[in-house]
Design an enzyme around this catalytic site. Structure first.
Site, PDB file in Angstrom:
ATOM      1  N   ARG A 119       0.857  -1.192   0.000  1.00 38.30           N
ATOM      2  CA  ARG A 119       0.000   0.000   0.000  1.00 38.30           C
ATOM      3  C   ARG A 119       0.892   1.240   0.000  1.00 38.30           C
ATOM      4  O   ARG A 119       0.622   2.225  -0.668  1.00 38.30           O
ATOM      5  CB  ARG A 119      -0.941   0.019   1.214  1.00 38.30           C
ATOM      6  CG  ARG A 119      -1.677   1.344   1.332  1.00 38.30           C
ATOM      7  CD  ARG A 119      -2.832   1.404   2.324  1.00 38.30           C
ATOM      8  NE  ARG A 119      -2.824   0.455   3.382  1.00 38.30           N
ATOM      9  CZ  ARG A 119      -2.133   0.559   4.526  1.00 38.30           C
ATOM     10  NH1 ARG A 119      -1.396   1.613   4.773  1.00 38.30           N
ATOM     11  NH2 ARG A 119      -2.182  -0.393   5.429  1.00 38.30           N
TER      12      ARG A 119
ATOM     13  N   TYR B 189     -17.287  18.602 -13.292  1.00 34.30           N
ATOM     14  CA  TYR B 189     -17.652  17.193 -13.461  1.00 34.30           C
ATOM     15  C   TYR B 189     -18.674  16.776 -12.389  1.00 34.30           C
ATOM     16  O   TYR B 189     -18.515  17.112 -11.212  1.00 34.30           O
ATOM     17  CB  TYR B 189     -16.372  16.350 -13.351  1.00 34.30           C
ATOM     18  CG  TYR B 189     -16.597  14.872 -13.466  1.00 34.30           C
ATOM     19  CD1 TYR B 189     -16.937  14.296 -14.690  1.00 34.30           C
ATOM     20  CD2 TYR B 189     -16.499  14.041 -12.359  1.00 34.30           C
ATOM     21  CE1 TYR B 189     -17.155  12.936 -14.804  1.00 34.30           C
ATOM     22  CE2 TYR B 189     -16.713  12.673 -12.462  1.00 34.30           C
ATOM     23  CZ  TYR B 189     -17.044  12.134 -13.683  1.00 34.30           C
ATOM     24  OH  TYR B 189     -17.262  10.779 -13.791  1.00 34.30           O
TER      25      TYR B 189
ATOM     26  N   ASP C 149      -8.308  20.431 -12.637  1.00 28.75           N
ATOM     27  CA  ASP C 149      -8.651  19.108 -13.175  1.00 28.75           C
ATOM     28  C   ASP C 149      -8.364  19.172 -14.672  1.00 28.75           C
ATOM     29  O   ASP C 149      -9.087  19.808 -15.428  1.00 28.75           O
ATOM     30  CB  ASP C 149     -10.124  18.793 -12.888  1.00 28.75           C
ATOM     31  CG  ASP C 149     -10.534  17.408 -13.392  1.00 28.75           C
ATOM     32  OD1 ASP C 149      -9.863  16.879 -14.310  1.00 28.75           O
ATOM     33  OD2 ASP C 149     -11.531  16.861 -12.883  1.00 28.75           O
TER      34      ASP C 149
ATOM     35  N   LYS D 175      -9.211   8.490 -18.668  1.00 29.46           N
ATOM     36  CA  LYS D 175      -9.488   9.153 -19.937  1.00 29.46           C
ATOM     37  C   LYS D 175      -8.219   9.186 -20.801  1.00 29.46           C
ATOM     38  O   LYS D 175      -7.715   8.144 -21.152  1.00 29.46           O
ATOM     39  CB  LYS D 175     -10.058  10.556 -19.658  1.00 29.46           C
ATOM     40  CG  LYS D 175     -11.110  10.584 -18.524  1.00 29.46           C
ATOM     41  CD  LYS D 175     -12.375   9.809 -18.813  1.00 29.46           C
ATOM     42  CE  LYS D 175     -13.282   9.619 -17.600  1.00 29.46           C
ATOM     43  NZ  LYS D 175     -13.612  10.784 -16.823  1.00 29.46           N
TER      44      LYS D 175
HETATM   45  C1  PLP Z   1     -14.077  11.101 -15.435  1.00 27.72           C
HETATM   46  C2  PLP Z   1     -13.733  12.375 -14.774  1.00 27.72           C
HETATM   47  C3  PLP Z   1     -13.475  12.446 -13.395  1.00 27.72           C
HETATM   48  C4  PLP Z   1     -13.636  11.244 -12.485  1.00 27.72           C
HETATM   49  O1  PLP Z   1     -12.745  10.231 -12.784  1.00 27.72           O
HETATM   50  P1  PLP Z   1     -13.018   8.672 -12.492  1.00 27.72           P
HETATM   51  O2  PLP Z   1     -11.788   8.001 -12.956  1.00 27.72           O
HETATM   52  O3  PLP Z   1     -14.255   8.298 -13.278  1.00 27.72           O
HETATM   53  O4  PLP Z   1     -13.265   8.531 -11.020  1.00 27.72           O
HETATM   54  C5  PLP Z   1     -13.101  13.668 -12.858  1.00 27.72           C
HETATM   55  N1  PLP Z   1     -13.005  14.776 -13.629  1.00 27.72           N
HETATM   56  C6  PLP Z   1     -13.254  14.746 -14.958  1.00 27.72           C
HETATM   57  C7  PLP Z   1     -13.137  16.007 -15.751  1.00 27.72           C
HETATM   58  C8  PLP Z   1     -13.636  13.552 -15.580  1.00 27.72           C
HETATM   59  O5  PLP Z   1     -13.902  13.545 -16.891  1.00 27.72           O
END
Ligand code: PLP
Length: 392
Positions: A61, A113, A185, A210
């Site tokens: 961990r 988001y 983000d 993504k």
């Molecule tokens: C998908 C996404 C998240 C969350 O990510 P996960 O891997 O689904 O938990 C946060 N911010 C943005 C802009 C996203 O597209």
């Protein structure tokens, strides 16, 4: 000989360029076999040489070499001092919010988001942390929302799905003038298109699900930090709360970042081609893409982005017309998520943004007739042909 994967990027020349960093930072051949690819260290513990003497790894961990290699890689890609990988993008955002305490205030991009809004609104308000949601494309509104208790400015640019931009240099200056951190983000742009630390961001977060992984086969998140205190806290909380990225997922994302530059170049090219096709189509009322000269922040996009990304939205006038397009595409897949090599098409109003109240959706231009595309890296002529037949 022990290779410390956390130090491995030191063999890169200090002036290495972006695509070289993506492929090599944090990577070193496995010392026992010469394997060029960092192995998946699927282990829970590490044998110690003698009492009090170990190789820097005690329990998985806390430390894992595959994860450490990914963290060194992404820290270099975003231009930060360290990175910490978590089990999902939301776990990464959750880790950042543990820097806050009761009584603190956060200014957030209003069109953030949905999962971020849910975490802030339904969980963190229980701990008496306050949030103001503002259109961060307007510095005057950021300024007006700042309070003495404001500790963070949390920004997404471009936003989903209306692709509104925030000026990152201005946001950094405003946050710092008020003693707050700028958190960005950067999931939607990817670091190949936009590197927020260059503009003064203190923390950058990604859903690696993504573009960083890029192949629609892993869920993960990562936080990149600059300041020593932030680095120490994120290291501590990653171990203390334990929402770590698995060795296998770390390996998948490492595979993904090697091709980030070429993938993003193709995403940019394809999205521009699809946007131009849609903008000229008689049945399309409006196309939102930062690369189009009619985007209200096209000049800002040119200043702060390298290429305009793979995400675009367009309005076909009515919900029925949107439904027709979504049901008739053949090559594009009707699905949530984004950032993979394959093109995904979605209906934000009923899919990703169904939980946003209708009045609020109208306010930000998220109409029922809006369709979003995560443009993949197929041949753009095939994508355009698919849309052509779906629109006819
Ligand atoms: C998908 C996404 C998240 C969350 O990510 P996960 O891997 O689904 O938990 C946060 N911010 C943005 C802009 C996203 O597209």
């Amino acid at each position: 000989m022990i290779t410390d994967y956390r130090q491995a990027s030191m063999k890169l020349p200090p002036d290495a360029r972006f695509s070289t960093i993506c492929i090599h930072a944090g990577q070193t051949p496995d010392p026992s076999t010469g394997a060029i690819i960092t192995p998946i260290f699927q282990t829970s513990t590490y044998v110690q040489d003698e009492l009090g003497k170990h190789k820097g790894f005690e329990y998985a961990r806390t430390q894992n070499p595959t994860r450490a290699a990914l963290e060194a890689n992404v820290a270099a890609i975003e231009g930060g001092n360290a990175a910490f990988a978590y089990a999902s993008g939301m776990a990464a955002i959750g880790a950042i919010t543990t820097m806050l305490k009761s009584g603190d205030h956060v200014v957030v991009t209003d069109n953030t988001y949905g999962g971020t809004f849910r975490l802030f609104d339904k969980v963190l308000t229980k701990y008496k942390i306050d949030f103001s949601y503002v259109d961060t494309s307007r510095p005057d509104l950021i300024e007006a929302a700042m309070r003495p208790a404001t500790k963070m400015l949390f920004v997404e640019t471009p936003t989903n799905p209306v692709l509104r931009l925030t000026d990152l240099s201005q946001a950094a200056a405003l946050a710092h003038a008020h003693g707050a951190k700028l958190v960005v983000d950067n999931t939607f742009a990817s670091p190949a298109v936009q590197r927020p630390i260059e503009f003064g961001a203190d923390l950058v977060v990604h859903s690696t699900t993504k573009y960083l992984n890029g192949h629609s086969d892993s869920v993960g998140g990562i936080v990149i930090a600059v300041g020593d205190e932030d680095v120490e806290w994120l290291r501590f909380i990653q171990n203390a709360a334990g929402a770590i990225l698995s060795p296998f997922d770390s390996w998948l994302v490492l595979r993904g970042t090697k091709t980030l530059t070429v993938r993003m170049a193709q995403h940019n090219t394809n999205a521009m081609a699809v946007a131009a096709f849609l903008a000229a189509h008689p049945k399309v009322a409006n196309v939102i893409y930062p690369g189009l000269t009619n985007h209200p922040q096209h000049d800002l996009a040119k200043r702060q982005m390298r290429g305009f990304g793979g995400m675009l939205s367009f309005d076909v006038g009515t919900f029925n017309a949107a439904r027709c397009v979504l049901n008739r595409v053949r090559l594009m897949s009707l699905a949530e998520s984004l950032g993979g090599v394959e093109t995904l098409i979605s209906h934000p109003a009923t899919m990703t943004h169904a939980s946003v109240p209708p009045a609020r959706r109208q306010e930000i231009g998220l109409t029922d007739s809006l369709v979003r595309i995560s443009v993949g890296i197929e041949d753009p002529a095939d994508l355009i042909a698919d849309l052509e037949q779906a629109l006819s």
